[in-house]
Design a protein around this motif. Structure first.
Motif, PDB file in Angstrom:
ATOM      1  N   LEU A  52      30.745  14.453  35.329  1.00  0.00           N
ATOM      2  CA  LEU A  52      30.492  13.023  34.908  1.00  0.00           C
ATOM      3  C   LEU A  52      31.493  12.978  33.725  1.00  0.00           C
ATOM      4  N   ILE A  53      31.472  11.515  33.479  1.00  0.00           N
ATOM      5  CA  ILE A  53      32.284  11.133  32.342  1.00  0.00           C
ATOM      6  C   ILE A  53      31.241   9.982  31.743  1.00  0.00           C
ATOM      7  N   ALA A  54      31.705   9.985  30.427  1.00  0.00           N
ATOM      8  CA  ALA A  54      30.831   8.831  29.650  1.00  0.00           C
ATOM      9  C   ALA A  54      30.956   7.474  30.145  1.00  0.00           C
ATOM     10  N   GLY A  55      30.062   6.829  30.044  1.00  0.00           N
ATOM     11  CA  GLY A  55      30.251   5.308  30.711  1.00  0.00           C
ATOM     12  C   GLY A  55      29.850   4.108  29.451  1.00  0.00           C
ATOM     13  N   GLN A  56      29.018   3.158  29.823  1.00  0.00           N
ATOM     14  CA  GLN A  56      28.712   2.404  28.892  1.00  0.00           C
ATOM     15  C   GLN A  56      27.641   2.661  27.899  1.00  0.00           C
ATOM     16  N   LYS A  57      28.002   2.280  26.783  1.00  0.00           N
ATOM     17  CA  LYS A  57      26.973   2.661  25.709  1.00  0.00           C
ATOM     18  C   LYS A  57      25.983   1.717  25.332  1.00  0.00           C
ATOM     19  N   SER A  58      24.658   1.836  24.895  1.00  0.00           N
ATOM     20  CA  SER A  58      23.640   0.930  24.610  1.00  0.00           C
ATOM     21  C   SER A  58      22.881   1.285  23.617  1.00  0.00           C
ATOM     22  N   PHE A  59      22.148   0.300  22.986  1.00  0.00           N
ATOM     23  CA  PHE A  59      21.068   0.873  21.944  1.00  0.00           C
ATOM     24  C   PHE A  59      19.957  -0.358  22.003  1.00  0.00           C
ATOM     25  N   SER A  60      18.675   0.062  21.543  1.00  0.00           N
ATOM     26  CA  SER A  60      17.474  -0.743  21.329  1.00  0.00           C
ATOM     27  C   SER A  60      16.987  -0.308  20.297  1.00  0.00           C
ATOM     28  N   LEU A  61      16.180  -1.216  19.729  1.00  0.00           N
ATOM     29  CA  LEU A  61      15.207  -1.036  18.385  1.00  0.00           C
ATOM     30  C   LEU A  61      13.663  -1.559  18.807  1.00  0.00           C
ATOM     31  N   SER A  62      12.962  -1.170  18.156  1.00  0.00           N
ATOM     32  CA  SER A  62      11.616  -1.643  18.215  1.00  0.00           C
ATOM     33  C   SER A  62      10.679  -1.081  17.090  1.00  0.00           C
ATOM     34  N   ALA A  63       9.636  -2.176  16.737  1.00  0.00           N
ATOM     35  CA  ALA A  63       8.928  -1.717  15.429  1.00  0.00           C
ATOM     36  C   ALA A  63       7.828  -2.449  15.670  1.00  0.00           C
ATOM     37  N   PRO A 127      -4.984  -7.234  12.786  1.00  0.00           N
ATOM     38  CA  PRO A 127      -4.148  -7.990  13.785  1.00  0.00           C
ATOM     39  C   PRO A 127      -2.694  -7.330  13.685  1.00  0.00           C
ATOM     40  N   THR A 128      -1.982  -7.100  14.890  1.00  0.00           N
ATOM     41  CA  THR A 128      -0.727  -6.446  14.670  1.00  0.00           C
ATOM     42  C   THR A 128       0.176  -7.219  15.472  1.00  0.00           C
ATOM     43  N   TYR A 129       1.525  -6.806  15.582  1.00  0.00           N
ATOM     44  CA  TYR A 129       2.859  -7.416  16.269  1.00  0.00           C
ATOM     45  C   TYR A 129       3.744  -6.169  16.434  1.00  0.00           C
ATOM     46  N   SER A 130       4.293  -6.585  17.509  1.00  0.00           N
ATOM     47  CA  SER A 130       5.462  -5.609  17.912  1.00  0.00           C
ATOM     48  C   SER A 130       6.736  -6.304  18.280  1.00  0.00           C
ATOM     49  N   VAL A 131       8.024  -5.661  18.104  1.00  0.00           N
ATOM     50  CA  VAL A 131       9.040  -6.595  18.580  1.00  0.00           C
ATOM     51  C   VAL A 131       9.979  -5.477  19.136  1.00  0.00           C
ATOM     52  N   SER A 132      10.646  -5.972  20.110  1.00  0.00           N
ATOM     53  CA  SER A 132      11.853  -5.121  20.640  1.00  0.00           C
ATOM     54  C   SER A 132      13.143  -5.882  20.711  1.00  0.00           C
ATOM     55  N   ILE A 133      14.304  -5.184  20.252  1.00  0.00           N
ATOM     56  CA  ILE A 133      15.590  -5.761  20.201  1.00  0.00           C
ATOM     57  C   ILE A 133      16.521  -4.981  21.185  1.00  0.00           C
ATOM     58  N   GLU A 134      17.479  -5.571  22.140  1.00  0.00           N
ATOM     59  CA  GLU A 134      18.423  -4.819  22.845  1.00  0.00           C
ATOM     60  C   GLU A 134      19.711  -5.258  22.072  1.00  0.00           C
ATOM     61  N   GLY A 135      20.404  -4.081  21.941  1.00  0.00           N
ATOM     62  CA  GLY A 135      21.564  -4.243  21.143  1.00  0.00           C
ATOM     63  C   GLY A 135      22.616  -4.979  21.997  1.00  0.00           C
ATOM     64  N   THR A 136      23.485  -5.824  21.191  1.00  0.00           N
ATOM     65  CA  THR A 136      24.874  -6.412  21.906  1.00  0.00           C
ATOM     66  C   THR A 136      25.814  -6.092  21.089  1.00  0.00           C
ATOM     67  N   GLY A 137      26.890  -5.774  21.585  1.00  0.00           N
ATOM     68  CA  GLY A 137      28.304  -5.152  20.860  1.00  0.00           C
ATOM     69  C   GLY A 137      27.935  -3.802  20.423  1.00  0.00           C
ATOM     70  N   ALA A 138      28.929  -3.450  19.214  1.00  0.00           N
ATOM     71  CA  ALA A 138      28.860  -2.198  18.747  1.00  0.00           C
ATOM     72  C   ALA A 138      27.629  -1.803  17.678  1.00  0.00           C
ATOM     73  N   LEU A 139      27.434  -0.590  17.851  1.00  0.00           N
ATOM     74  CA  LEU A 139      26.368  -0.087  16.627  1.00  0.00           C
ATOM     75  C   LEU A 139      27.350   0.640  15.666  1.00  0.00           C
ATOM     76  N   THR A 140      27.139   0.204  14.364  1.00  0.00           N
ATOM     77  CA  THR A 140      27.876   0.901  13.606  1.00  0.00           C
ATOM     78  C   THR A 140      26.995   1.818  12.577  1.00  0.00           C
ATOM     79  N   GLN A 141      27.778   3.015  12.286  1.00  0.00           N
ATOM     80  CA  GLN A 141      26.936   3.879  11.521  1.00  0.00           C
ATOM     81  C   GLN A 141      27.896   3.971  10.056  1.00  0.00           C
ATOM     82  N   THR A 142      26.905   3.715   8.907  1.00  0.00           N
ATOM     83  CA  THR A 142      27.677   3.444   7.581  1.00  0.00           C
ATOM     84  C   THR A 142      27.022   4.657   6.724  1.00  0.00           C
ATOM     85  N   VAL A 143      28.006   5.294   6.029  1.00  0.00           N
ATOM     86  CA  VAL A 143      27.448   6.325   4.914  1.00  0.00           C
ATOM     87  C   VAL A 143      27.546   5.941   3.801  1.00  0.00           C
ATOM     88  N   ALA A 144      26.406   5.917   3.025  1.00  0.00           N
ATOM     89  CA  ALA A 144      26.527   5.342   1.656  1.00  0.00           C
ATOM     90  C   ALA A 144      27.313   6.383   0.653  1.00  0.00           C
TER      91      ALA A 144
END
Length: 144
Positions: A52-63, A127-144
Protein backbone atom coordinates in the motif's frame (compact mmCIF):
# COMPACT_ATOMS: atom_id res chain seq x y z
CA UNK A 1 2.84 13.86 29.24
CA UNK A 2 0.02 14.91 31.53
CA UNK A 3 -3.40 13.34 31.27
CA UNK A 4 -6.11 15.98 31.40
CA UNK A 5 -9.84 16.14 32.01
CA UNK A 6 -11.79 15.73 28.76
CA UNK A 7 -13.99 18.65 29.80
CA UNK A 8 -11.10 20.94 28.82
CA UNK A 9 -11.20 19.79 25.18
CA UNK A 10 -13.56 21.91 23.07
CA UNK A 11 -14.69 22.47 19.50
CA UNK A 12 -14.99 26.06 18.32
CA UNK A 13 -16.98 26.81 15.14
CA UNK A 14 -17.46 30.13 13.32
CA UNK A 15 -20.97 31.53 13.87
CA UNK A 16 -20.94 33.20 10.42
CA UNK A 17 -18.78 33.41 7.30
CA UNK A 18 -15.52 35.21 8.03
CA UNK A 19 -16.10 35.31 11.81
CA UNK A 20 -13.70 33.94 14.41
CA UNK A 21 -14.50 30.47 15.72
CA UNK A 22 -16.35 30.44 19.06
CA UNK A 23 -17.03 27.47 21.34
CA UNK A 24 -20.19 25.52 20.64
CA UNK A 25 -23.05 26.36 22.98
CA UNK A 26 -23.44 24.01 25.99
CA UNK A 27 -21.38 21.27 24.31
CA UNK A 28 -20.94 17.96 26.11
CA UNK A 29 -18.80 15.92 23.72
CA UNK A 30 -16.60 16.66 20.73
CA UNK A 31 -14.40 14.55 18.49
CA UNK A 32 -11.99 14.85 15.58
CA UNK A 33 -11.37 11.92 13.22
CA UNK A 34 -8.35 12.01 10.87
CA UNK A 35 -8.03 9.46 8.05
CA UNK A 36 -5.74 8.55 5.16
CA UNK A 37 -7.04 6.41 2.31
CA UNK A 38 -4.77 3.70 1.00
CA UNK A 39 -3.94 2.79 -2.57
CA UNK A 40 -3.24 -0.86 -3.32
CA UNK A 41 -0.03 -1.21 -5.35
CA UNK A 42 0.28 -4.99 -5.07
CA UNK A 43 1.76 -6.80 -8.05
CA UNK A 44 2.74 -10.33 -8.89
CA UNK A 45 6.14 -9.41 -7.41
CA UNK A 46 4.52 -8.80 -3.97
CA UNK A 47 4.83 -12.51 -3.10
CA UNK A 48 1.18 -12.74 -2.05
CA UNK A 49 1.47 -9.73 0.28
CA UNK A 50 -0.54 -6.57 -0.07
CA UNK A 51 1.51 -3.42 -0.73
CA UNK A 52 0.00 0.00 0.00
CA UNK A 53 0.86 3.66 -0.35
CA UNK A 54 -0.85 6.62 1.32
CA UNK A 55 -3.64 8.29 -0.64
CA UNK A 56 -6.09 11.08 0.01
CA UNK A 57 -6.29 12.59 3.52
CA UNK A 58 -9.61 13.48 5.15
CA UNK A 59 -11.00 14.56 8.50
CA UNK A 60 -14.35 15.02 10.19
CA UNK A 61 -15.60 16.49 13.43
CA UNK A 62 -18.67 15.96 15.55
CA UNK A 63 -20.11 17.41 18.72
CA UNK A 64 -23.26 17.37 20.76
CA UNK A 65 -24.66 19.41 23.58
CA UNK A 66 -27.67 20.80 25.33
CA UNK A 67 -30.09 22.95 23.33
CA UNK A 68 -30.90 26.52 24.38
CA UNK A 69 -33.23 28.34 22.00
CA UNK A 70 -32.51 31.67 23.72
CA UNK A 71 -28.83 31.47 22.80
CA UNK A 72 -25.69 32.30 24.73
CA UNK A 73 -23.59 35.40 24.04
CA UNK A 74 -20.07 34.53 22.89
CA UNK A 75 -20.94 30.97 21.78
CA UNK A 76 -21.81 29.51 18.39
CA UNK A 77 -25.43 28.39 18.49
CA UNK A 78 -27.25 25.71 16.46
CA UNK A 79 -29.31 28.38 14.67
CA UNK A 80 -26.07 29.99 13.43
CA UNK A 81 -24.85 26.61 12.20
CA UNK A 82 -28.24 26.11 10.51
CA UNK A 83 -27.86 29.45 8.70
CA UNK A 84 -24.44 28.52 7.34
CA UNK A 85 -25.59 25.00 6.43
CA UNK A 86 -28.99 25.61 4.85
CA UNK A 87 -29.33 29.30 4.03
CA UNK A 88 -25.79 30.26 3.02
CA UNK A 89 -24.35 26.81 2.17
CA UNK A 90 -20.93 28.02 3.31
CA UNK A 91 -18.02 26.26 4.99
CA UNK A 92 -17.39 26.90 8.68
CA UNK A 93 -13.98 27.46 10.21
CA UNK A 94 -13.14 25.52 13.36
CA UNK A 95 -10.57 25.02 16.09
CA UNK A 96 -10.28 21.78 18.09
CA UNK A 97 -8.27 21.67 21.32
CA UNK A 98 -8.00 23.61 24.56
CA UNK A 99 -9.83 26.93 24.86
CA UNK A 100 -6.56 28.63 25.91
CA UNK A 101 -3.68 26.24 25.20
CA UNK A 102 -0.59 26.45 27.40
CA UNK A 103 2.91 26.45 25.97
CA UNK A 104 3.61 23.16 24.18
CA UNK A 105 -0.05 22.17 23.86
CA UNK A 106 -1.36 21.74 20.35
CA UNK A 107 -4.65 22.29 18.59
CA UNK A 108 -6.12 21.63 15.14
CA UNK A 109 -7.88 24.06 12.83
CA UNK A 110 -9.34 24.20 9.36
CA UNK A 111 -12.63 24.52 7.56
CA UNK A 112 -15.44 22.16 6.72
CA UNK A 113 -18.96 21.70 5.49
CA UNK A 114 -21.71 21.04 8.04
CA UNK A 115 -23.24 17.78 6.84
CA UNK A 116 -25.64 17.10 9.69
CA UNK A 117 -27.46 19.09 12.36
CA UNK A 118 -29.91 17.34 14.64
CA UNK A 119 -32.01 18.84 17.44
CA UNK A 120 -34.14 16.64 19.66
CA UNK A 121 -36.02 16.56 22.92
CA UNK A 122 -37.49 13.58 24.72
CA UNK A 123 -40.24 13.57 27.31
CA UNK A 124 -38.88 14.74 30.66
CA UNK A 125 -35.39 15.01 29.17
CA UNK A 126 -33.09 17.91 28.36
CA UNK A 127 -33.24 18.98 24.70
CA UNK A 128 -30.05 18.26 22.75
CA UNK A 129 -28.33 19.00 19.47
CA UNK A 130 -25.63 17.23 17.48
CA UNK A 131 -23.55 18.48 14.57
CA UNK A 132 -21.25 16.76 12.04
CA UNK A 133 -18.65 18.53 9.91
CA UNK A 134 -16.68 17.09 6.97
CA UNK A 135 -13.33 18.77 6.46
CA UNK A 136 -12.41 20.59 3.28
CA UNK A 137 -8.84 21.54 2.46
CA UNK A 138 -5.95 21.07 4.84
CA UNK A 139 -6.10 20.30 8.55
CA UNK A 140 -3.53 22.39 10.42
CA UNK A 141 -1.81 21.44 13.69
CA UNK A 142 -0.56 24.38 15.78
CA UNK A 143 1.63 24.23 18.88
CA UNK A 144 1.19 27.02 21.45
Amino acid sequence: MAIFNGTDLILKVSPSAGAAALKLMHSQTCSLSINVDTIDISTKDSAGNRDLIAGQKSFSLSADGLMDFAGVAGDTEPDEIFTQMITNRTAVTFAFGFDSPATGEYSYSGSGIVTSLEMSGGTEDAPTYSVSIEGTGALTQTVA
